[in-house]
Scaffold this motif. Sequence first.
Motif, PDB file in Angstrom:
ATOM      1  N   MET A 189      51.346  50.891  63.225  1.00 50.21           N
ATOM      2  CA  MET A 189      51.944  51.690  62.371  1.00 50.21           C
ATOM      3  C   MET A 189      51.851  53.014  62.337  1.00 50.21           C
ATOM      4  SD  MET A 189      52.979  50.912  58.209  1.00 50.21           S
ATOM      5  CE  MET A 189      53.630  49.498  58.410  1.00 50.21           C
ATOM      6  N   ASP A 190      52.909  53.765  62.033  1.00 49.52           N
ATOM      7  CA  ASP A 190      52.757  55.187  61.980  1.00 49.52           C
ATOM      8  C   ASP A 190      52.034  55.588  60.637  1.00 49.52           C
ATOM      9  OD1 ASP A 190      54.176  57.780  60.394  1.00 49.52           O
ATOM     10  OD2 ASP A 190      53.938  58.247  62.761  1.00 49.52           O
ATOM     11  N   GLU A 191      51.263  56.566  60.778  1.00 50.35           N
ATOM     12  CA  GLU A 191      50.301  57.041  59.652  1.00 50.35           C
ATOM     13  C   GLU A 191      51.049  57.353  58.596  1.00 50.35           C
ATOM     14  OE1 GLU A 191      47.042  60.786  58.975  1.00 50.35           O
ATOM     15  OE2 GLU A 191      47.890  60.477  60.920  1.00 50.35           O
ATOM     16  N   LEU A 192      52.035  58.205  58.514  1.00 43.46           N
ATOM     17  CA  LEU A 192      53.007  58.461  57.304  1.00 43.46           C
ATOM     18  C   LEU A 192      53.529  57.416  56.721  1.00 43.46           C
ATOM     19  CD1 LEU A 192      54.378  62.030  58.698  1.00 43.46           C
ATOM     20  CD2 LEU A 192      52.326  61.677  57.165  1.00 43.46           C
ATOM     21  N   ASP A 193      54.219  56.403  57.531  1.00 34.85           N
ATOM     22  CA  ASP A 193      54.625  55.101  56.923  1.00 34.85           C
ATOM     23  C   ASP A 193      53.475  54.564  56.402  1.00 34.85           C
ATOM     24  OD1 ASP A 193      57.063  55.853  58.169  1.00 34.85           O
ATOM     25  OD2 ASP A 193      56.801  54.524  59.896  1.00 34.85           O
ATOM     26  N   GLN A 194      52.389  54.202  56.756  1.00 33.94           N
ATOM     27  CA  GLN A 194      51.518  53.472  55.989  1.00 33.94           C
ATOM     28  C   GLN A 194      51.128  54.471  54.718  1.00 33.94           C
ATOM     29  OE1 GLN A 194      47.676  53.227  57.941  1.00 33.94           O
ATOM     30  NE2 GLN A 194      47.028  51.616  56.626  1.00 33.94           N
ATOM     31  N   GLN A 195      51.043  55.553  54.660  1.00 31.19           N
ATOM     32  CA  GLN A 195      50.595  56.357  53.702  1.00 31.19           C
ATOM     33  C   GLN A 195      51.821  56.057  52.643  1.00 31.19           C
ATOM     34  OE1 GLN A 195      50.778  60.475  54.040  1.00 31.19           O
ATOM     35  NE2 GLN A 195      49.475  60.699  52.261  1.00 31.19           N
ATOM     36  N   ALA A 196      53.111  56.118  52.775  1.00 32.95           N
ATOM     37  CA  ALA A 196      54.133  56.000  51.825  1.00 32.95           C
ATOM     38  C   ALA A 196      54.157  54.636  51.520  1.00 32.95           C
ATOM     39  CB  ALA A 196      55.502  56.416  52.566  1.00 32.95           C
ATOM     40  N   LEU A 197      54.030  53.666  52.208  1.00 31.14           N
ATOM     41  CA  LEU A 197      54.011  52.321  51.727  1.00 31.14           C
ATOM     42  C   LEU A 197      52.969  51.767  50.930  1.00 31.14           C
ATOM     43  CD1 LEU A 197      55.484  50.700  55.120  1.00 31.14           C
ATOM     44  CD2 LEU A 197      56.669  50.976  52.998  1.00 31.14           C
ATOM     45  N   THR A 198      51.770  52.633  51.160  1.00 33.02           N
ATOM     46  CA  THR A 198      50.676  52.180  50.342  1.00 33.02           C
ATOM     47  C   THR A 198      50.790  53.031  48.837  1.00 33.02           C
ATOM     48  OG1 THR A 198      49.294  51.971  52.229  1.00 33.02           O
ATOM     49  CG2 THR A 198      48.101  52.448  50.014  1.00 33.02           C
ATOM     50  N   GLY A 199      51.118  54.194  49.132  1.00 32.47           N
ATOM     51  CA  GLY A 199      51.499  54.586  47.782  1.00 32.47           C
ATOM     52  C   GLY A 199      52.389  54.126  46.872  1.00 32.47           C
ATOM     53  N   ALA A 200      53.751  53.572  47.488  1.00 32.39           N
ATOM     54  CA  ALA A 200      54.684  52.771  46.857  1.00 32.39           C
ATOM     55  C   ALA A 200      54.201  51.512  46.173  1.00 32.39           C
ATOM     56  CB  ALA A 200      55.548  52.708  47.665  1.00 32.39           C
ATOM     57  N   VAL A 201      53.387  50.866  46.963  1.00 29.60           N
ATOM     58  CA  VAL A 201      52.709  49.678  46.254  1.00 29.60           C
ATOM     59  C   VAL A 201      51.913  49.871  44.899  1.00 29.60           C
ATOM     60  CG1 VAL A 201      51.053  47.647  46.616  1.00 29.60           C
ATOM     61  CG2 VAL A 201      52.999  48.270  48.388  1.00 29.60           C
ATOM     62  N   ILE A 202      51.038  51.000  45.083  1.00 28.15           N
ATOM     63  CA  ILE A 202      50.236  51.525  44.109  1.00 28.15           C
ATOM     64  C   ILE A 202      51.122  51.880  42.855  1.00 28.15           C
ATOM     65  CG2 ILE A 202      48.634  53.320  43.265  1.00 28.15           C
ATOM     66  CD1 ILE A 202      47.594  53.171  46.231  1.00 28.15           C
ATOM     67  N   LYS A 203      52.124  52.646  43.095  1.00 32.74           N
ATOM     68  CA  LYS A 203      53.075  53.077  41.928  1.00 32.74           C
ATOM     69  C   LYS A 203      53.809  51.872  41.458  1.00 32.74           C
ATOM     70  CE  LYS A 203      56.663  56.434  40.869  1.00 32.74           C
ATOM     71  NZ  LYS A 203      57.477  57.614  41.407  1.00 32.74           N
ATOM     72  N   ARG A 204      54.371  51.048  42.373  1.00 35.34           N
ATOM     73  CA  ARG A 204      55.018  49.827  41.919  1.00 35.34           C
ATOM     74  C   ARG A 204      54.403  48.829  41.062  1.00 35.34           C
ATOM     75  NH1 ARG A 204      58.941  45.629  45.444  1.00 35.34           N
ATOM     76  NH2 ARG A 204      59.265  44.400  43.567  1.00 35.34           N
ATOM     77  N   HIS A 205      53.173  48.774  41.259  1.00 38.60           N
ATOM     78  CA  HIS A 205      52.301  47.668  40.336  1.00 38.60           C
ATOM     79  C   HIS A 205      51.510  48.440  39.365  1.00 38.60           C
ATOM     80  CE1 HIS A 205      53.525  44.700  42.973  1.00 38.60           C
ATOM     81  NE2 HIS A 205      52.968  44.842  44.170  1.00 38.60           N
ATOM     82  N   SER A 206      51.679  49.918  39.205  1.00 37.80           N
ATOM     83  CA  SER A 206      50.689  50.738  38.398  1.00 37.80           C
ATOM     84  C   SER A 206      49.291  50.169  38.554  1.00 37.80           C
ATOM     85  CB  SER A 206      51.243  50.258  36.998  1.00 37.80           C
ATOM     86  OG  SER A 206      52.594  50.669  36.765  1.00 37.80           O
ATOM     87  N   LEU A 207      48.897  50.082  39.762  1.00 38.22           N
ATOM     88  CA  LEU A 207      47.397  49.901  39.836  1.00 38.22           C
ATOM     89  C   LEU A 207      46.567  51.095  39.442  1.00 38.22           C
ATOM     90  CD1 LEU A 207      47.573  48.275  43.531  1.00 38.22           C
ATOM     91  CD2 LEU A 207      47.386  47.231  41.299  1.00 38.22           C
ATOM     92  N   ASP A 208      45.463  50.763  39.129  1.00 40.83           N
ATOM     93  CA  ASP A 208      44.635  51.678  38.475  1.00 40.83           C
ATOM     94  C   ASP A 208      43.605  52.382  39.796  1.00 40.83           C
ATOM     95  OD1 ASP A 208      41.562  52.488  37.497  1.00 40.83           O
ATOM     96  OD2 ASP A 208      42.891  52.662  35.803  1.00 40.83           O
ATOM     97  N   LEU A 209      44.063  53.526  39.816  1.00 44.54           N
ATOM     98  CA  LEU A 209      43.231  54.288  41.066  1.00 44.54           C
ATOM     99  C   LEU A 209      41.760  54.503  40.979  1.00 44.54           C
ATOM    100  CD1 LEU A 209      45.822  57.159  41.745  1.00 44.54           C
ATOM    101  CD2 LEU A 209      45.208  55.117  43.510  1.00 44.54           C
ATOM    102  N   ALA A 210      41.255  54.468  39.706  1.00 44.91           N
ATOM    103  CA  ALA A 210      39.975  54.484  39.609  1.00 44.91           C
ATOM    104  C   ALA A 210      39.283  53.159  39.978  1.00 44.91           C
ATOM    105  CB  ALA A 210      39.088  54.743  38.268  1.00 44.91           C
ATOM    106  N   GLU A 211      39.903  52.081  39.841  1.00 46.68           N
ATOM    107  CA  GLU A 211      39.222  50.585  40.292  1.00 46.68           C
ATOM    108  C   GLU A 211      39.504  50.612  41.845  1.00 46.68           C
ATOM    109  OE1 GLU A 211      40.926  47.315  37.782  1.00 46.68           O
ATOM    110  OE2 GLU A 211      40.559  48.511  36.176  1.00 46.68           O
ATOM    111  N   LEU A 212      40.709  51.057  42.195  1.00 43.80           N
ATOM    112  CA  LEU A 212      40.815  50.952  43.494  1.00 43.80           C
ATOM    113  C   LEU A 212      39.984  51.503  44.200  1.00 43.80           C
ATOM    114  CD1 LEU A 212      44.751  51.342  43.965  1.00 43.80           C
ATOM    115  CD2 LEU A 212      43.516  49.441  44.495  1.00 43.80           C
TER     116      LEU A 212
END
Length: 96
Positions: free
Chosen positions: A1-24
């Motif tokens: 997978m392209d680096e930028l695609d992985q970054q965008a998709l990972t960021g979208a999952v974090i945002k969609r699920h409102s995951l706590d970045l400190a815990e992550l």
Amino acid sequence: MDELDQQALTGAVIKRHSLDLAELWLDYVALGGEASEQEIRDYSSGAETLPEKDRDALAQAVNEHCVAANLAVRAPFSDSPLIRLHAEPQDPYSSK
């Protein structure tokens, strides 16, 4: 997978699920990640890139949180293929 695609998709999952970045970040470090919490914040917002090892460690941490919360959407790993929506190329002039 392209680096930028992985970054965008990972960021979208974090945002969609409102995951706590400190815990992550804590889980990411436990998985061998070496970036700072601020670098993870910047990466998830698209402002910073990470080496493959760190991208995959973060994806693992995100996915573990998703599994624990019974969430369906997951972050991709660097070797994850992008799934095409159409099996065959479509004629741009087709009405299908």
